[in-house]
Every structure is written in structure tokens, then in C-alpha cells.
Write a protein that holds these residues in place. Structure first.
Motif, PDB file in Angstrom:
ATOM      1  N   GLY A 172      -6.370 -11.764   2.143  1.00 28.86           N
ATOM      2  CA  GLY A 172      -5.527 -11.496   0.989  1.00 28.86           C
ATOM      3  C   GLY A 172      -6.337 -11.322  -0.289  1.00 28.86           C
ATOM      4  O   GLY A 172      -6.089 -10.403  -1.081  1.00 28.86           O
ATOM      5  N   ASN A 230      -6.567  -8.025  -2.766  1.00 25.68           N
ATOM      6  CA  ASN A 230      -6.322  -8.011  -4.215  1.00 25.68           C
ATOM      7  C   ASN A 230      -7.547  -7.540  -4.992  1.00 25.68           C
ATOM      8  O   ASN A 230      -7.437  -6.809  -5.975  1.00 25.68           O
ATOM      9  CB  ASN A 230      -5.894  -9.401  -4.687  1.00 25.68           C
ATOM     10  N   GLY A 261      -5.663 -15.655  -4.730  1.00 26.03           N
ATOM     11  CA  GLY A 261      -6.847 -15.833  -3.901  1.00 26.03           C
ATOM     12  C   GLY A 261      -7.970 -16.474  -4.694  1.00 26.03           C
ATOM     13  O   GLY A 261      -7.825 -16.741  -5.887  1.00 26.03           O
ATOM     14  N   GLU A 272       3.343 -11.447  -7.569  1.00 25.88           N
ATOM     15  CA  GLU A 272       3.928 -11.726  -6.253  1.00 25.88           C
ATOM     16  C   GLU A 272       5.444 -11.635  -6.477  1.00 25.88           C
ATOM     17  O   GLU A 272       5.982 -12.451  -7.230  1.00 25.88           O
ATOM     18  CB  GLU A 272       3.625 -13.150  -5.806  1.00 25.88           C
ATOM     19  N   ASP A 323       1.526  -8.192  -5.090  1.00 24.79           N
ATOM     20  CA  ASP A 323       0.774  -8.996  -4.131  1.00 24.79           C
ATOM     21  C   ASP A 323       1.789  -9.521  -3.113  1.00 24.79           C
ATOM     22  O   ASP A 323       2.523 -10.476  -3.389  1.00 24.79           O
ATOM     23  CB  ASP A 323       0.060 -10.137  -4.862  1.00 24.79           C
ATOM     24  N   VAL A 377       0.911 -10.575  -0.086  1.00 27.83           N
ATOM     25  CA  VAL A 377       0.098 -11.245   0.936  1.00 27.83           C
ATOM     26  C   VAL A 377       0.936 -12.292   1.667  1.00 27.83           C
ATOM     27  O   VAL A 377       0.871 -12.409   2.887  1.00 27.83           O
ATOM     28  CB  VAL A 377      -1.154 -11.873   0.276  1.00 27.83           C
ATOM     29  N   GLN A 378       1.757 -13.012   0.922  1.00 20.43           N
ATOM     30  CA  GLN A 378       2.569 -14.061   1.550  1.00 20.43           C
ATOM     31  C   GLN A 378       4.006 -13.590   1.816  1.00 20.43           C
ATOM     32  O   GLN A 378       4.602 -13.926   2.826  1.00 20.43           O
ATOM     33  CB  GLN A 378       2.572 -15.317   0.665  1.00 20.43           C
TER      34      GLN A 378
HETATM   35  C1  LIG Z   1       0.243 -14.368  -2.619  1.00 20.90           C
HETATM   36  C2  LIG Z   1      -1.142 -14.608  -2.111  1.00 20.90           C
HETATM   37  N1  LIG Z   1      -2.137 -13.774  -2.482  1.00 20.90           N
HETATM   38  C3  LIG Z   1      -3.385 -13.931  -2.031  1.00 20.90           C
HETATM   39  C4  LIG Z   1      -3.715 -14.981  -1.202  1.00 20.90           C
HETATM   40  C5  LIG Z   1      -5.123 -15.130  -0.702  1.00 20.90           C
HETATM   41  O1  LIG Z   1      -5.175 -14.793   0.625  1.00 20.90           O
HETATM   42  P1  LIG Z   1      -6.459 -15.191   1.526  1.00 20.90           P
HETATM   43  O2  LIG Z   1      -6.440 -16.679   1.622  1.00 20.90           O
HETATM   44  O3  LIG Z   1      -6.211 -14.490   2.827  1.00 20.90           O
HETATM   45  O4  LIG Z   1      -7.645 -14.667   0.808  1.00 20.90           O
HETATM   46  C6  LIG Z   1      -2.716 -15.878  -0.798  1.00 20.90           C
HETATM   47  C7  LIG Z   1      -3.048 -17.028   0.086  1.00 20.90           C
HETATM   48  O5  LIG Z   1      -2.347 -17.985   0.186  1.00 20.90           O
HETATM   49  C8  LIG Z   1      -1.400 -15.686  -1.266  1.00 20.90           C
HETATM   50  O6  LIG Z   1      -0.419 -16.522  -0.917  1.00 20.90           O
END
Ligand SMILES: Cc1ncc(COP(=O)(O)O)c(C=O)c1O
Length: 391
Positions: free
Chosen positions: A113, A117, A142, A192, A225, A227-228
Motif C-alpha cells: 500500500g 501511494n 503507510g 481514504e 487511497d 488500500v484498505q
Molecule cells: C489506507 C491505507 N493506506 C496505506 C497503507 C499502507 O499499506 P502497506 O502496509 O501495505 O504499505 C495502509 C495499511 O494499513 C492503509 O490502511
């Protein structure tokens, strides 16, 4: 906690602490095996996994099609880098772009993640030739230099002498503050759509639409973002589709390859304009990750999982506001149960009752990030366990 559990936990702690940097606090369980949404611990206890390995186990454990894809691809071609074209990489990219919101037409594959970003920001800086990024209170993007610079309350762990670019942090859901922050030096606003680490804080369609308008007017890019909150977790492919707002760049990772490390950046034609050598990653877009990305999306779509996520999320809201739970925030399977007592206490008590859940930045939140294959019976078990816990 039973005595054996304490002993076993201590033994595993001891083994890890001998060889690893002591940077993680552990939940006191040692999972040995996973099947569906169930996890079996070393002392033979069966837990319902409402945390999904921090949102990664999007299809739970031992999904037969995931295992088959893994075996097939490993047998065929375990690794080749981006110096050669691969059919499986092209298929995964097409599948992901088609799964993503309309208007984001290209993918770039990475491994995590933070890396997604980091690359999204690089694209925004290159595209706009500007030097500032606006981010939000409560955000987690992150731990790398750029992503970490935009992460709320990073003072404790950031570690770098200074952020690599100018950063403005704005309060949540304050459209006027966002408008004021979007000066002519701003390359991007990163958000997010549902803040995960903060405790499933949902921004809603209205704020996201305002952010879309304001960034466009300011000549800045909008980065989601996801990622989650992405990969079906909202009950839609991405929150962008759930709320009907398309960013210029979208990042995703965690559940993207069902547990195999993978991340991706989705970019609009307008924001791309990149050439050979502008971005790169050795492992990004490797055949194993790509075979799994393709398979995960196929399972989500062909298994009709998204309507089920929406229905079961509504069921959690309806039935789990009992015992110490005073409210529910978030969306789909990224939910924050607001608790009358510290979330950590409730998580520990749920563990005693066979349910794995998580905490969040907000101390009075219990975070739920279950696999998309959750069933009604698991929700009933959660509601029963919560009802038995003192308010
Ligand atoms: C919304 C969000 N962005 C980025 C990240 C970072 O991801 P990573 O731990 O895979 O680098 C996270 C991790 O929890 C996250 O929840």
C-alpha cells in the motif's frame, strides 16, 4: 486467558523476540491454520476471523480457486520481471482496470500500500509540477518517506529528518478548510474514502463530490487511497463506485491478491503521460501476484459477493448494537463498532469468546474487516458474543 494460552503465547513471543526487531505489539493468539473465515490457534481453539489479517484475507483462507491459481502459476512460471511482457500481467491489469471506476484506464503494479501511494504521489508531482500535498487528520497512508509524511500523528515513528515535500493537513469533513488549503502550489489531495486505521471513518458521497469539484477547480489531482477500503470491501468494487466519485488516481493493495503481497495504482489517461523509466518495481506485477489478482477479481464477481457484503453489513448494524456497542460507523465490511469501554478491552473479551476483531486509532472503536465470504451464522455469533459482554 487460560494458562496454556498464556504459556503458548509467551513461547511464540520468546521465539520471535530472539530474532526480530521488537517493533510489533501482538494480539495474544498464535494462528496455525485458516479455513474459510475460521482460524485455528496453536491450542486448538477455533476463532471467527472478523479482522482478516488486517483486511488482507479478503477471501478468507484456503479458498480452493486461490490455491489452484497459486499452484498453476507456480508450476508454469514463478517469476519474471517487468523487463519482459507477460500475458498474465496483461490479463490482471485489464481485469483490475475493468473492475475499477470508469475513467481510470491504466494500472501500475507494486507490492504494498505504501509503495502504491508513493508512486501515486510521484505521478501527481510529475503531472502538475507542483510541490504541496493536502491530506487529512486521521489519515493513514503507510510508513515510507512520502506516504508517512501524509500520515496523521506520524511523529512517534516517522524517523526521517524532514518530509520530502510540503504538506498541509486539514480537518475531516470540512469543505471550507479543504477549499482554503487548495492553493496554486498543490499537486494533490489524498483521501481514504473510509479511513481505516482511524476506525472506519466514512466521508460520504457529498464530501467526496466536493473534493472532486474543488481539486478540479484548483488544478490539483484527487487521489483515493483504497488500500484498505477497496477490492469489494464496501460492497462495491471500490469506494469510488460506492459513492459515485472518480478520482484521478486510485491506489489499492491489502486484499488485491488475496494475501499474496501486491499493490496497484490506477490512473486516468489525463493524469498518466508517463514514459519508459519513469516508474519501476522489481517484484511489482510478478506472475504469482498477477495470477492471484485475476483470480480474486473473478471470484468476487462470479460469486456475487458484493451484494452479500452489503446485506451482511446491514445485518451487523441491525444486530450488533448490543452489550458495549453504542453505534456503528463505516461501510460494508470496513466497520467501526463504537464502544462504551476501551475497544482493546472488548477485543480481548471477544477473543475469549472465539472472535478475532481489531482495535483502531480511536481508542473507543472495535474494527471489523472480515473476509467477503462471511456468512449470516458468523454475524449471529458476533451479536451473541457482544450481547454477553458487559456494557
Ligand atoms: C489506507 C491505507 N493506506 C496505506 C497503507 C499502507 O499499506 P502497506 O502496509 O501495505 O504499505 C495502509 C495499511 O494499513 C492503509 O490502511
Amino acid at each position: 486467558m487460560t494458562e496454556t494460552l498464556i504459556q503458548q503465547h509467551l513461547q511464540a513471543e520468546l521465539d520471535e523476540s530472539r530474532w526480530l526487531l521488537p517493533v510489533y505489539a501482538h494480539t495474544p493468539v498464535e494462528p496455525m491454520r485458516g479455513d474459510g473465515v475460521m482460524v485455528t490457534t496453536r491450542d486448538g481453539r477455533e476463532l471467527i476471523d472478523f479482522y482478516g489479517g488486517h483486511a488482507v484475507a479478503i477471501l478468507g483462507y484456503r479458498h480452493p480457486r486461490v490455491l489452484a491459481a497459486l499452484a498453476r502459476q507456480a508450476e508454469e512460471l514463478f517469476f519474471q520481471s517487468n523487463s519482459v511482457p507477460l500475458a498474465v500481467r496483461a490479463r490482471a491489469a485489464e481485469r483490475l482496470v475493468r473492475f475499477g471506476p470508469q475513467g481510470l484506464t491504466r494500472a501500475f503494479f507494486v507490492n504494498s500500500g505504501a509503495e502504491a501511494n508513493e508512486n501515486a504521489l510521484r505521478i501527481a508531482f510529475r503531472h502538475t509540477r507542483r510541490s504541496r500535498v493536502v491530506a487529512l487528520e486521521g489519515a493513514f497512508h503507510g510508513r515510507t518517506a512520502a506516504a508517512g509524511a501524509l500520515t496523521w500523528k506520524n511523529e512517534r515513528w516517522y524517523g526521517f529528518p524532514r518530509p520530502p515535500f510540503d504538506v498541509t493537513i486539514v480537518p475531516r469533513k470540512d469543505v471550507d478548510a479543504l477549499r482554503a488549503a487548495l492553493g496554486s502550489d498543490v499537486a494533490a489531495f489524498i483521501i481514504e474514502p473510509i479511513q481505516g486505521q482511524a476506525g472506519a471513518v466514512d466521508f460520504g458521497a457529498e464530501y467526496l463530490a466536493a473534493a472532486r469539484e474543488l481539486t478540479r477547480a484548483a488544478g490539483a489531482l484527487l487521489i483515493f487511497d483504497e488500500v484498505q477500503c477497496g477490492m469489494g470491501r464496501t460492497g462495491h468494487p471500490f469506494a469510488a463506485q460506492a459513492y459515485g466519485v472518480t478520482p484521478d488516481i486510485l491506489t489499492t493493495a491489502k486484499g488485491l491478491a488475496g494475501g499474496f503481497p501486491a499493490g496497484a495504482v490506477l490512473v486516468s489517461d489525463a493524469a498518466a503521460g508517463l514514459q519508459h523509466g519513469d516508474l519501476g518495481a522489481t517484484f511489482g506485477g510478478g506472475p504469482m501476484a498477477c495470477a492471484l489478482i485475476e483470480t480474486v477479481i473473478d471470484i468476487i464477481e462470479s460469486g456475487d459477493l458484493l451484494p452479500r457484503v452489503r446485506a451482511l453489513s446491514a445485518l451487523i448494524r441491525e444486530t450488533c448494537q448490543v452489550g458495549p456497542v453504542t453505534g456503528v460507523q463505516g461501510d460494508g465490511f470496513l466497520l467501526g463498532l463504537k464502544t462504551s469501554r476501551p475497544g482493546r478491552e472488548i477485543v480481548n473479551e471477544l477473543l475469549e469468546k472465539g472472535i478475532l476483531a481489531g482495535t483502531a486509532g480511536d481508542p473507543n472503536i472495535v474494527r471489523l474487516l472480515p473476509p467477503l465470504i462471511l456468512e449470516e451464522s458468523h454475524v449471529a455469533a458476533l451479536a451473541k458474543a457482544l450481547a454477553e459482554i458487559r456494557p
